[in-house]
Enzyme design. Structure first.
Site, PDB file in Angstrom:
ATOM      1  N   GLY A  21     -11.462  -4.556   0.769  1.00 58.27           N
ATOM      2  CA  GLY A  21     -10.706  -5.884   1.300  1.00 58.27           C
ATOM      3  C   GLY A  21     -10.100  -6.302   0.155  1.00 58.27           C
ATOM      4  N   ASN A  23      -6.895  -6.396  -0.659  1.00 56.46           N
ATOM      5  CA  ASN A  23      -5.927  -7.872   0.096  1.00 56.46           C
ATOM      6  C   ASN A  23      -5.909  -8.708   0.088  1.00 56.46           C
ATOM      7  OD1 ASN A  23      -2.958  -6.185  -0.193  1.00 56.46           O
ATOM      8  ND2 ASN A  23      -4.388  -4.125   0.578  1.00 56.46           N
ATOM      9  N   LEU A  99      -8.731  -1.419  10.569  1.00 54.85           N
ATOM     10  CA  LEU A  99      -7.904   0.145  11.372  1.00 54.85           C
ATOM     11  C   LEU A  99      -8.062  -0.344  12.784  1.00 54.85           C
ATOM     12  CD1 LEU A  99      -9.421   1.949   8.723  1.00 54.85           C
ATOM     13  CD2 LEU A  99      -7.429   1.204   8.723  1.00 54.85           C
ATOM     14  N   LYS A 100      -8.195  -1.279  13.346  1.00 50.50           N
ATOM     15  CA  LYS A 100      -8.117  -1.571  15.236  1.00 50.50           C
ATOM     16  C   LYS A 100      -6.562  -1.948  15.444  1.00 50.50           C
ATOM     17  CE  LYS A 100     -12.535   0.481  15.635  1.00 50.50           C
ATOM     18  NZ  LYS A 100     -12.018   1.142  16.545  1.00 50.50           N
ATOM     19  N   ASN A 116       1.447  -7.893   8.524  1.00 48.32           N
ATOM     20  CA  ASN A 116       0.453  -7.021   8.373  1.00 48.32           C
ATOM     21  C   ASN A 116       0.861  -6.243   6.839  1.00 48.32           C
ATOM     22  OD1 ASN A 116      -1.903  -4.372   8.915  1.00 48.32           O
ATOM     23  ND2 ASN A 116       0.189  -2.719   9.908  1.00 48.32           N
ATOM     24  N   HIS A 118       1.564  -1.982   4.981  1.00 47.02           N
ATOM     25  CA  HIS A 118       1.780  -1.074   5.149  1.00 47.02           C
ATOM     26  C   HIS A 118       1.557  -0.720   3.479  1.00 47.02           C
ATOM     27  CE1 HIS A 118       1.315   2.339   7.626  1.00 47.02           C
ATOM     28  NE2 HIS A 118       2.406   3.069   6.693  1.00 47.02           N
ATOM     29  N   ASP A 159       2.393  -0.226  13.284  1.00 46.86           N
ATOM     30  CA  ASP A 159       3.577  -0.638  12.136  1.00 46.86           C
ATOM     31  C   ASP A 159       5.132  -0.185  12.269  1.00 46.86           C
ATOM     32  OD1 ASP A 159       1.275  -0.114  10.214  1.00 46.86           O
ATOM     33  OD2 ASP A 159       1.748   2.472  10.534  1.00 46.86           O
ATOM     34  N   GLU A 188       1.206  -4.365  -3.567  1.00 46.70           N
ATOM     35  CA  GLU A 188       0.361  -4.431  -2.437  1.00 46.70           C
ATOM     36  C   GLU A 188       0.051  -6.407  -2.476  1.00 46.70           C
ATOM     37  OE1 GLU A 188      -0.622  -2.316   0.755  1.00 46.70           O
ATOM     38  OE2 GLU A 188      -2.222  -2.079  -0.972  1.00 46.70           O
TER      39      GLU A 188
HETATM   40  C1  GRF Z   1      -3.566  -0.957   1.779  1.00 46.28           C
HETATM   41  O1  GRF Z   1      -3.430   0.163   1.909  1.00 46.28           O
HETATM   42  C2  GRF Z   1      -3.008  -1.347   3.039  1.00 46.28           C
HETATM   43  O2  GRF Z   1      -1.771  -1.035   3.024  1.00 46.28           O
HETATM   44  C3  GRF Z   1      -3.306  -1.002   3.797  1.00 46.28           C
HETATM   45  O3  GRF Z   1      -5.208  -0.487   4.207  1.00 46.28           O
HETATM   46  C4  GRF Z   1      -5.497  -0.499   2.640  1.00 46.28           C
HETATM   47  C5  GRF Z   1      -6.849  -1.662   2.816  1.00 46.28           C
HETATM   48  O4  GRF Z   1      -7.118  -1.986   1.097  1.00 46.28           O
HETATM   49  N1  GRF Z   1      -2.754  -1.027   5.797  1.00 46.28           N
HETATM   50  P1  GRF Z   1      -8.439  -2.829   0.937  1.00 46.28           P
HETATM   51  O5  GRF Z   1      -8.891  -2.750   2.084  1.00 46.28           O
HETATM   52  O6  GRF Z   1      -7.191  -4.143   1.308  1.00 46.28           O
HETATM   53  O7  GRF Z   1      -8.318  -3.039  -0.707  1.00 46.28           O
END
Ligand code: GRF
Length: 220
Positions: A21, A23, A99-100, A116, A118, A159, A188
Site C-alpha cells: 500500500g 502507492n 492483483l485481481k 493502474n 505498473h 496492463d 511511482e
Molecule cells: C507497485 O510496484 C506497483 O507498480 C505495482 O504493485 C506495486 C505495489 O506496491 N502495480 P505498493 O503496494 O503500493 O507498495
C-alpha cells in the site's frame, strides 16, 4: 476521440490494493499536502492482513475486504463490488498493486476514470503474471538498460490501456530485483498522484490510444 468530461464533483477515489500500500499512502500524502485535489474515499482490498489495511486505518480511510474467490460466481462479486463503490460515491478508481483482474462490468462503469500503475515501461514486461518482483526479475534477465514506471488507463486486458505518464529508471549492472524495486518505488510515488491530478483537474483528453495532456498541465 474519447472526450473525458472533467469530473463534475470533487474526485472521490477508490484505491484497490492487495499488498503493502505504499502507492495508496503516496496518493493520500499528495492530497494532504495540496498536490492532488481529491479524497481517498475507500480502499478495496482482497487480502486480509495486507499492509495497505493498516495504512488506510491510520488515515481513517474506510477499507472493504472483498475476495472474489469467496463468491459463488462473478455476478455476485460484481454486484457486491458495485454496491460498495456506489455507497461510497466513488467516481474514480486507482489500482495500486491490485492483483485481481477488475471485472469488465466494473471497468465499464469507469470509462476514462480508472488508472493502474505498473513498475516497468509498458508495453514491455507487462501482462498476466507480470507483477511485483516478477517484473523486475524479467527486466534483469532480459538485460535492458532502462526500465521505469507507467501509469495507464485500465481496459479489459492486463496492463494494456492508453498510457498517461511514463518515466524511465536506469538498470545498473549490480542490480537485484530488490534494488530495482527500491529505485522504482519513489518514482511511482511521485508519478501516480501527478497522473491522478491531470484527471482531477480535467487536464487530459483521450484520442484513440493517445492521452493528450493540456500543455499548461504538462510536467513530463
Ligand atoms: C507497485 O510496484 C506497483 O507498480 C505495482 O504493485 C506495486 C505495489 O506496491 N502495480 P505498493 O503496494 O503500493 O507498495
Amino acid at each position: 476521440m474519447m472526450v473525458i468530461e472533467p469530473l463534475s464533483e470533487p474526485m472521490r477515489l477508490g484505491v484497490f490494493a492487495s499488498g503493502n500500500g505504499s502507492n495508496m499512502e503516496a496518493i493520500a500524502a499528495a492530497i494532504d499536502d495540496g498536490r492532488l485535489p481529491a479524497q481517498v474515499a475507500l480502499c478495496i482490498c482482497n487480502r486480509p492482513g495486507a499492509g495497505v489495511i493498516g495504512r488506510a486505518d491510520a488515515r481513517k480511510i474506510p477499507v472493504v475486504l472483498l475476495d472474489p474467490g469467496t463468491y459463488a460466481d462473478e455476478r455476485a462479486y460484481v454486484a457486491d463490488l458495485v454496491r460498495v463503490l456506489d455507497a461510497h460515491r466513488i467516481n474514480f478508481v486507482a489500482l495500486a498493486g491490485y492483483l485481481k483482474k477488475v471485472p469488465v462490468d466494473v471497468v465499464a462503469r469507469f470509462p476514462g476514470r480508472m488508472l493502474n500503475i505498473h513498475p516497468a515501461l509498458l508495453p514491455a514486461f507487462g501482462g498476466k503474471g507480470m507483477y511485483g518482483r516478477h517484473v523486475h526479475e524479467a527486466v534483469l534477465e532480459y538485460g535492458v538498460r532502462w526500465t521505469g514506471v507507467t501509469v495507464h488507463l485500465v481496459d479489459n486486458e492486463y496492463d494494456h490501456g492508453p498510457v498517461v505518464l511514463q518515466e524511465p529508471v536506469p538498470v545498473l549492472p549490480e542490480d537485484t530485483a530488490e534494488s530495482l524495486a527500491a529505485r522504482i518505488h519513489p518514482v511511482e510515488h511521485r508519478l501516480y498522484p501527478e497522473a491522478l491530478r491531470l484527471f482531477a483537474t480535467g487536464g487530459v483528453r483521450i484520442e484513440g490510444r493517445r492521452v493528450v495532456i493540456r500543455p499548461s498541465e504538462q510536467t513530463h
